[in-house]
Design a protein around this motif. Structure first.
Motif, PDB file in Angstrom:
ATOM      1  N   GLU A  60      -7.733   0.415  -5.020  1.00 26.60           N
ATOM      2  CA  GLU A  60      -7.027  -0.823  -4.732  1.00 26.60           C
ATOM      3  C   GLU A  60      -6.950  -1.648  -5.999  1.00 26.60           C
ATOM      4  O   GLU A  60      -7.858  -1.609  -6.844  1.00 26.60           O
ATOM      5  CB  GLU A  60      -7.696  -1.603  -3.603  1.00 26.60           C
ATOM      6  CG  GLU A  60      -9.172  -1.837  -3.731  1.00 26.60           C
ATOM      7  CD  GLU A  60      -9.761  -2.406  -2.444  1.00 26.60           C
ATOM      8  OE1 GLU A  60      -9.992  -3.626  -2.414  1.00 26.60           O
ATOM      9  OE2 GLU A  60      -9.964  -1.625  -1.488  1.00 26.60           O
ATOM     10  N   HIS A 106      -3.833   0.724  -2.621  1.00 23.26           N
ATOM     11  CA  HIS A 106      -3.543  -0.578  -2.028  1.00 23.26           C
ATOM     12  C   HIS A 106      -3.427  -1.637  -3.107  1.00 23.26           C
ATOM     13  O   HIS A 106      -4.117  -1.594  -4.126  1.00 23.26           O
ATOM     14  CB  HIS A 106      -4.653  -0.987  -1.047  1.00 23.26           C
ATOM     15  CG  HIS A 106      -4.777  -0.084   0.130  1.00 23.26           C
ATOM     16  ND1 HIS A 106      -4.169  -0.312   1.338  1.00 23.26           N
ATOM     17  CD2 HIS A 106      -5.431   1.086   0.269  1.00 23.26           C
ATOM     18  CE1 HIS A 106      -4.449   0.666   2.177  1.00 23.26           C
ATOM     19  NE2 HIS A 106      -5.225   1.527   1.544  1.00 23.26           N
ATOM     20  N   SER A 141       0.843  -1.200   0.000  1.00 19.16           N
ATOM     21  CA  SER A 141       0.000   0.000   0.000  1.00 19.16           C
ATOM     22  C   SER A 141       0.872   1.241   0.000  1.00 19.16           C
ATOM     23  O   SER A 141       2.027   1.209   0.413  1.00 19.16           O
ATOM     24  CB  SER A 141      -0.939   0.024   1.209  1.00 19.16           C
ATOM     25  OG  SER A 141      -0.219   0.241   2.393  1.00 19.16           O
TER      26      SER A 141
END
Length: 610
Positions: A581, A393, A388
């Motif tokens: 992410e 992330h 991250s």
């Protein structure tokens, strides 16, 4: 007589093989058929031509074979019509793509040659102070440079990444043109058209310009530009097809060289999505004195069809050398923000790249900046090691089992929001803004790692968690995305809505703009919708031009998958405003970032011509 088909690659389309067989049957030339197959296959991958000396082209021509090919009656150098063109750089074209590329380059260069600087430097400086009253220097230097450089241009390109202020800048550019219209060779009140490649992108452009106008109207009290703000249109944003009068019956356009557009200024957003053929059509449909302004981010995915026009324009404009007297006026800006202006070519002073991000400082923004050009290996190693970087992330996803875990985590992290979308009490006014807060984006459309498979997986997970009846196609809270334009209903490819139960039964609600650019709600029966899919997950291509608060990006775990490119990843994570992410493997991410899109073609070189 039947001839054997030349070398066939597993990546061939039916049209590639059919065209090659037809050429072989008509000419008896296996080398020509192989070259044609390579060019057709290249076009299917977005290239305007095939480089026949490239082993990946599947043709394997050496110098002697190229010389022999040039002698064929069906092959020429482009000076007059032949079905195929082999240029001096050994690029092999289908005639239509040769025409698109050369005619587009000629039209751009012709407009660049019309450039004039009709406003005195001191007047321009005063206007900049008025248009940017109360705004800090430094962060706005790029915007000021764009507004200063647009008067007198007939072709102008404004680029920049997400959050750099392209739309707010173009509103000021239009005010500058309106204020000095006659000096710029335009009517006293020039007509303005705004457009985009897709209906959804056009609608978002209309909303963004409406917001920009409202902000300027409030920030320019008593200012000489304030009265001009209402003259900037936003309600009638159109697709390029509608602007140019597309005729589907014969695949033609009503507007072109013999019936040009009447508008004096044309603004086109999301220009990275515009292919060679459409950009040529647009340039040829403009009157010589009209102004074309292109907006876009060349780091994003290129057009679906042949060409990478915006990226080619930006890549072929070296920086920081301006024509006088513009250089003197903008010198202080360039000292504080080098690299703003791209000059020293025929496009001198007509390409401006905004570099300051108003979202700077977050891990997500560091990731976007790291991916935009050549990814920083130190940043990438740190991301892979720590998994991250603040708001960006990386989640390891090598298998379907791991994908289920990623989806479960996504559902858990957003459980409150998802539950609110599925509760019977929610109405459309509350649901649609909530829906735009999060989105899963997929590189693929089909398969377990594609949008279709992920929508099915999401539905099963949501059914288990929140009690949805997964056996029914329609249920309260189902998000849908339109996949085909329906002008009669005002729904366009990329529009996202939500199905909600109400007094009239289940209706699908969308937020659509009225003629004043204000968002309004409209509902449809599920049976009345044009082609559509579920939208818990959508493809990265369909997300272009959209923004969400939180984004999850699913990349296939196979590092050899050819869809993996740097532009694909950049486009995906730059859709997020706050958090992103990536669900993939380390090898797939590394492979994607090491594989920039470089479409074959000669537009970049042609734009260097003087």
């Amino acid at each position: 007589m039947n001839h054997p088909l030349p070398h066939v690659d597993a990546d061939d389309r039916a049209i590639d093989q059919t065209l090659a067989q037809w050429v072989l049957g008509r000419t008896g030339s296996a080398p020509l058929a192989a070259a044609v197959r390579a060019a057709s296959r290249a076009e299917g991958h977005g290239h305007s031509c095939a480089t026949l000396t490239d082993p990946d082209a599947g043709a394997g021509f050496d110098a002697a074979a190229l010389d022999a090919l040039r002698l064929h009656d069906w092959v020429g150098g482009g000076a007059s019509f032949t079905p195929f063109v082999l240029d001096a750089q050994d690029r092999f074209y289908l005639w239509r793509n040769w025409q698109h590329e050369t005619k587009l380059a000629e039209a751009i260069l012709r407009r660049c040659a019309q450039r004039a600087l009709p406003i005195a430097a001191d007047t321009l400086a005063d206007d900049l102070d008025a248009l940017f009253a109360g705004m800090p220097p430094g962060p706005t230097d790029g915007q000021r440079a764009a507004v200063a450089a647009v008067p007198g241009a007939r072709f102008f390109v404004l680029t920049g990444g997400p959050g750099t202020g392209k739309t707010t800048t173009v509103v000021r550019m239009l005010l500058m043109l309106l204020h000095h219209a006659q000096a710029c060779g335009l009517p006293a009140r020039p007509s303005i058209a705004i457009a985009a490649p897709t209906g959804k992108a056009a609608q978002r452009l209309a909303q963004a310009i409406a917001r920009g106008k409202a902000e300027l109207q409030a920030s320019l009290p008593g200012n000489r530009f304030r009265d001009l703000v209402p003259h900037i249109p936003h309600a009638d944003a159109r697709t390029l097809h509608r602007l140019l009068g597309y005729q589907p019956r014969d695949n033609s356009f009503s507007h072109g060289p013999h019936n040009p557009l009447t508008e004096d200024i044309v603004v086109v957003d999301e220009a990275s999505m515009v292919d060679l053929a459409m950009m040529r059509q647009l340039l040829q449909a403009l009157r010589p004195e009209a102004v074309l302004i292109l907006l876009g981010d060349p780091g994003q995915l290129a057009s679906v069809d042949a060409g990478s026009v915006l990226a080619d324009i930006v890549a072929r404009t070296p920086r920081n050398r301006l024509p006088p007297p513009l250089a003197g006026l903008l010198a202080p800006l360039l000292q504080q923000a080098p690299g703003i202006l791209d000059d020293d070519t025929p496009l001198a002073g007509q390409v401006v790249t905004l570099t300051h991000s108003w979202r700077a400082g977050s891990g997500l923004q560091r990731g976007v900046e790291a991916l935009r050009d050549a990814p920083d290996p130190v940043w990438l190693d740190a991301l892979l090691d720590r998994r991250s970087d603040g708001d960006l992330h990386l989640r390891h996803c090598p298998s379907v089992h791991a994908l289920r875990a990623c989806v479960d985590g996504w559902v858990e992290r957003h459980a409150e929001l998802l539950q609110s979308l599925l509760t019977p009490a929610i109405d459309a006014a509350a649901a649609l803004p909530q829906l735009r807060r999060l989105q899963v984006l997929c590189a693929l459309r089909d398969g377990p790692f594609g949008a279709q498979g992920l929508n099915e997986l999401m539905l099963r997970r949501l059914a288990t968690r929140f009690g949805i009846d997964a056996g029914h196609a329609w249920y309260h809270g189902r998000p849908v995305i339109i996949t085909r334009n329906d002008y009669a209903r005002g729904l366009f490819n990329g529009d996202v809505g939500i199905a909600l139960e109400g007094a009239e039964g289940l209706r699908v609600w969308f937020e659509l703009s009225d003629r004043d650019g204000n968002a309004g709600l409209r509902s449809y029966s599920p049976r009345a919708l044009p082609a559509h899919d579920s939208a818990w997950a959508i493809t990265i291509h369909r997300s272009q031009g959209s923004e969400y608060r939180d984004v999850a990006v699913l990349l296939p775990p196979d590092a050899d998958n050819r869809i993996l490119t740097r532009e694909l990843v950049y486009t995906a994570i730059s859709r997020a405003r706050v958090h992103a992410e990536i669900w993939t493997t380390d090898d797939s991410l590394r492979a994607a970032l090491a594989r920039p899109i470089r479409r074959q073609g000669g537009l970049r070189e042609r734009l260097l011509a003087t």
